[in-house]
Design a protein around this motif. Structure first.
Motif, PDB file in Angstrom:
ATOM      1  N   THR A 102     -15.103  38.293 -17.168  1.00  0.00           N
ATOM      2  CA  THR A 102     -16.225  37.762 -16.398  1.00  0.00           C
ATOM      3  C   THR A 102     -17.208  38.909 -16.196  1.00  0.00           C
ATOM      4  OG1 THR A 102     -14.818  36.143 -15.296  1.00  0.00           O
ATOM      5  CG2 THR A 102     -16.885  36.719 -14.190  1.00  0.00           C
ATOM      6  N   ARG A 103     -18.466  38.642 -16.493  1.00  0.00           N
ATOM      7  CA  ARG A 103     -19.525  39.658 -16.415  1.00  0.00           C
ATOM      8  C   ARG A 103     -20.430  39.378 -15.217  1.00  0.00           C
ATOM      9  NH1 ARG A 103     -18.943  43.772 -20.257  1.00  0.00           N
ATOM     10  NH2 ARG A 103     -17.891  42.903 -22.070  1.00  0.00           N
ATOM     11  N   PRO A 104     -21.182  40.374 -14.744  1.00  0.00           N
ATOM     12  CA  PRO A 104     -22.072  40.172 -13.596  1.00  0.00           C
ATOM     13  C   PRO A 104     -23.063  39.026 -13.789  1.00  0.00           C
ATOM     14  CG  PRO A 104     -21.861  42.502 -14.058  1.00  0.00           C
ATOM     15  CD  PRO A 104     -21.157  41.770 -15.175  1.00  0.00           C
ATOM     16  N   GLU A 105     -23.538  38.809 -15.012  1.00  0.00           N
ATOM     17  CA  GLU A 105     -24.492  37.725 -15.239  1.00  0.00           C
ATOM     18  C   GLU A 105     -23.853  36.350 -15.097  1.00  0.00           C
ATOM     19  OE1 GLU A 105     -23.368  39.395 -19.368  1.00  0.00           O
ATOM     20  OE2 GLU A 105     -23.852  40.227 -17.404  1.00  0.00           O
ATOM     21  N   HIS A 106     -22.537  36.277 -15.053  1.00  0.00           N
ATOM     22  CA  HIS A 106     -21.816  35.020 -14.818  1.00  0.00           C
ATOM     23  C   HIS A 106     -21.625  34.747 -13.330  1.00  0.00           C
ATOM     24  CE1 HIS A 106     -19.549  36.183 -18.775  1.00  0.00           C
ATOM     25  NE2 HIS A 106     -20.754  35.679 -19.049  1.00  0.00           N
ATOM     26  N   VAL A 107     -21.868  35.761 -12.495  1.00  0.00           N
ATOM     27  CA  VAL A 107     -21.477  35.728 -11.083  1.00  0.00           C
ATOM     28  C   VAL A 107     -22.689  35.505 -10.178  1.00  0.00           C
ATOM     29  CG1 VAL A 107     -20.401  37.062  -9.219  1.00  0.00           C
ATOM     30  CG2 VAL A 107     -19.494  37.202 -11.550  1.00  0.00           C
ATOM     31  N   LEU A 108     -22.527  34.620  -9.213  1.00  0.00           N
ATOM     32  CA  LEU A 108     -23.550  34.349  -8.214  1.00  0.00           C
ATOM     33  C   LEU A 108     -23.272  35.096  -6.909  1.00  0.00           C
ATOM     34  CD1 LEU A 108     -26.037  32.618  -7.355  1.00  0.00           C
ATOM     35  CD2 LEU A 108     -24.395  30.861  -6.633  1.00  0.00           C
ATOM     36  N   LEU A 109     -22.002  35.131  -6.514  1.00  0.00           N
ATOM     37  CA  LEU A 109     -21.605  35.675  -5.211  1.00  0.00           C
ATOM     38  C   LEU A 109     -20.241  36.317  -5.323  1.00  0.00           C
ATOM     39  CD1 LEU A 109     -21.540  35.738  -1.981  1.00  0.00           C
ATOM     40  CD2 LEU A 109     -20.608  33.421  -2.130  1.00  0.00           C
ATOM     41  N   VAL A 110     -20.089  37.490  -4.721  1.00  0.00           N
ATOM     42  CA  VAL A 110     -18.762  38.075  -4.528  1.00  0.00           C
ATOM     43  C   VAL A 110     -18.548  38.259  -3.034  1.00  0.00           C
ATOM     44  CG1 VAL A 110     -18.498  39.194  -6.765  1.00  0.00           C
ATOM     45  CG2 VAL A 110     -19.596  40.430  -4.923  1.00  0.00           C
ATOM     46  N   VAL A 111     -17.295  38.071  -2.628  1.00  0.00           N
ATOM     47  CA  VAL A 111     -16.922  38.208  -1.224  1.00  0.00           C
ATOM     48  C   VAL A 111     -15.818  39.249  -1.139  1.00  0.00           C
ATOM     49  CG1 VAL A 111     -16.003  37.036   0.817  1.00  0.00           C
ATOM     50  CG2 VAL A 111     -17.435  35.764  -0.811  1.00  0.00           C
ATOM     51  N   GLY A 112     -16.015  40.223  -0.257  1.00  0.00           N
ATOM     52  CA  GLY A 112     -14.983  41.212   0.023  1.00  0.00           C
ATOM     53  C   GLY A 112     -14.418  40.960   1.406  1.00  0.00           C
ATOM     54  N   VAL A 113     -13.102  40.819   1.487  1.00  0.00           N
ATOM     55  CA  VAL A 113     -12.426  40.676   2.773  1.00  0.00           C
ATOM     56  C   VAL A 113     -11.860  42.046   3.104  1.00  0.00           C
ATOM     57  CG1 VAL A 113     -10.609  39.494   4.060  1.00  0.00           C
ATOM     58  CG2 VAL A 113     -11.889  38.251   2.300  1.00  0.00           C
ATOM     59  N   VAL A 114     -12.374  42.653   4.160  1.00  0.00           N
ATOM     60  CA  VAL A 114     -12.029  44.025   4.503  1.00  0.00           C
ATOM     61  C   VAL A 114     -10.602  44.100   5.046  1.00  0.00           C
ATOM     62  CG1 VAL A 114     -12.641  46.019   5.928  1.00  0.00           C
ATOM     63  CG2 VAL A 114     -14.440  44.588   4.937  1.00  0.00           C
ATOM     64  N   SER A 115      -9.805  44.963   4.424  1.00  0.00           N
ATOM     65  CA  SER A 115      -8.450  45.258   4.885  1.00  0.00           C
ATOM     66  C   SER A 115      -8.471  46.622   5.562  1.00  0.00           C
ATOM     67  CB  SER A 115      -7.486  45.342   3.702  1.00  0.00           C
ATOM     68  OG  SER A 115      -7.402  44.131   3.024  1.00  0.00           O
ATOM     69  N   PRO A 116      -7.522  46.881   6.452  1.00  0.00           N
ATOM     70  CA  PRO A 116      -7.440  48.243   6.995  1.00  0.00           C
ATOM     71  C   PRO A 116      -7.279  49.226   5.834  1.00  0.00           C
ATOM     72  CG  PRO A 116      -6.040  46.760   8.243  1.00  0.00           C
ATOM     73  CD  PRO A 116      -6.532  45.988   7.047  1.00  0.00           C
ATOM     74  N   SER A 118      -9.801  49.736   3.604  1.00  0.00           N
ATOM     75  CA  SER A 118     -10.806  49.460   2.573  1.00  0.00           C
ATOM     76  C   SER A 118     -12.211  49.410   3.165  1.00  0.00           C
ATOM     77  CB  SER A 118     -10.498  48.144   1.851  1.00  0.00           C
ATOM     78  OG  SER A 118     -10.800  47.024   2.664  1.00  0.00           O
ATOM     79  N   ASP A 119     -12.366  49.809   4.418  1.00  0.00           N
ATOM     80  CA  ASP A 119     -13.642  49.696   5.133  1.00  0.00           C
ATOM     81  C   ASP A 119     -14.802  50.318   4.358  1.00  0.00           C
ATOM     82  OD1 ASP A 119     -11.228  50.086   6.750  1.00  0.00           O
ATOM     83  OD2 ASP A 119     -12.495  49.587   8.459  1.00  0.00           O
ATOM     84  N   THR A 120     -14.703  51.601   4.058  1.00  0.00           N
ATOM     85  CA  THR A 120     -15.801  52.310   3.397  1.00  0.00           C
ATOM     86  C   THR A 120     -16.050  51.748   2.008  1.00  0.00           C
ATOM     87  OG1 THR A 120     -15.317  54.310   4.642  1.00  0.00           O
ATOM     88  CG2 THR A 120     -16.599  54.579   2.623  1.00  0.00           C
ATOM     89  N   THR A 121     -14.985  51.483   1.267  1.00  0.00           N
ATOM     90  CA  THR A 121     -15.135  50.955  -0.081  1.00  0.00           C
ATOM     91  C   THR A 121     -15.852  49.614  -0.052  1.00  0.00           C
ATOM     92  OG1 THR A 121     -13.152  52.116  -0.782  1.00  0.00           O
ATOM     93  CG2 THR A 121     -13.892  50.323  -2.184  1.00  0.00           C
ATOM     94  N   ASP A 122     -15.435  48.701   0.845  1.00  0.00           N
ATOM     95  CA  ASP A 122     -16.060  47.377   0.900  1.00  0.00           C
ATOM     96  C   ASP A 122     -17.467  47.422   1.483  1.00  0.00           C
ATOM     97  OD1 ASP A 122     -14.016  45.847  -0.269  1.00  0.00           O
ATOM     98  OD2 ASP A 122     -12.927  45.731   1.612  1.00  0.00           O
TER      99      ASP A 122
END
Length: 188
Positions: A102-116, A118-122
């Motif tokens: 799957t490439r970025p041009e296929h994607v409309l929305l990404v959702v990141g659910v922050v875990s303890p 992963s704060d800075t990364t997300d």
């Protein structure tokens, strides 16, 4: 006698897109590739994985026939050096369901659910990578002290390849973009 843990050799060398594409789904599960290097993040709790799955189901139902929403699969942001991210939820063009990667041009929305852990990364790193790849919308979900998730929405400014702040929702999400969407986060 002490046992030493030896990391596999592939964790110390750059991985090409061709090498990664030859790996099994089991080998790819739970990892991402950033600038050709394998990275792992903290494991999400069952509660956060459930939240991602229920949010994906709600987005899938609201997206209409042109879009699908699903959890935990690779989005190939760049081939060289290889950068694959595995968003918690991805809304992608329905017609590309059988295309891999799957490439970025296929994607409309990404959702990141922050875990303890992963704060800075997300909050910063992934948001920047998704914006530079041209993904139009990014949502970040965080667990509030009250236990009710908070959704921060971002919209791509294509001129500068960066996200601008959108709306923030606590409790009930009533988003107009990228499509009309309502969900009671308290019930998730």
């Amino acid at each position: 006698m002490t046992a030493e843990r030896v990391a596999p050799a592939w964790t110390h060398t750059r991985i090409s897109a061709e090498q990664y594409d030859s790996w099994s789904e089991e080998q790819c599960a739970g990892i991402e590739i950033v600038d050709g290097m394998v990275v792992t993040g903290p494991s999400a709790s069952k509660r956060l994985r459930r939240l991602a799955r229920l949010l994906a189901n709600a987005l899938d139902a609201a997206a209409g026939p042109d879009w699908n929403a699903d959890t935990d699969f690779d989005v190939r942001l760049r081939d060289v050096p290889l950068t694959n991210r595995r968003p918690d939820v991805t809304v992608y063009r329905a017609e590309t369901i059988d295309l891999t990667p799957t490439r970025p041009e296929h994607v409309l929305l990404v959702v990141g659910v922050v875990s303890p852990g992963s704060d800075t990364t997300d909050r910063s790193v992934k948001a920047d990578q998704y914006a530079k790849a041209g993904i139009p919308f990014y949502w970040r979900v965080e667990q509030a002290a009250t236990g009710v998730p908070i959704v921060y929405t971002y919209v791509l400014d294509p001129a500068i390849k960066a996200y601008r702040d959108g709306e923030m929702f606590t409790g009930m999400v009533k988003a107009a973009a990228p499509f009309s969407f309502e969900a009671d986060l308290g019930a998730l």
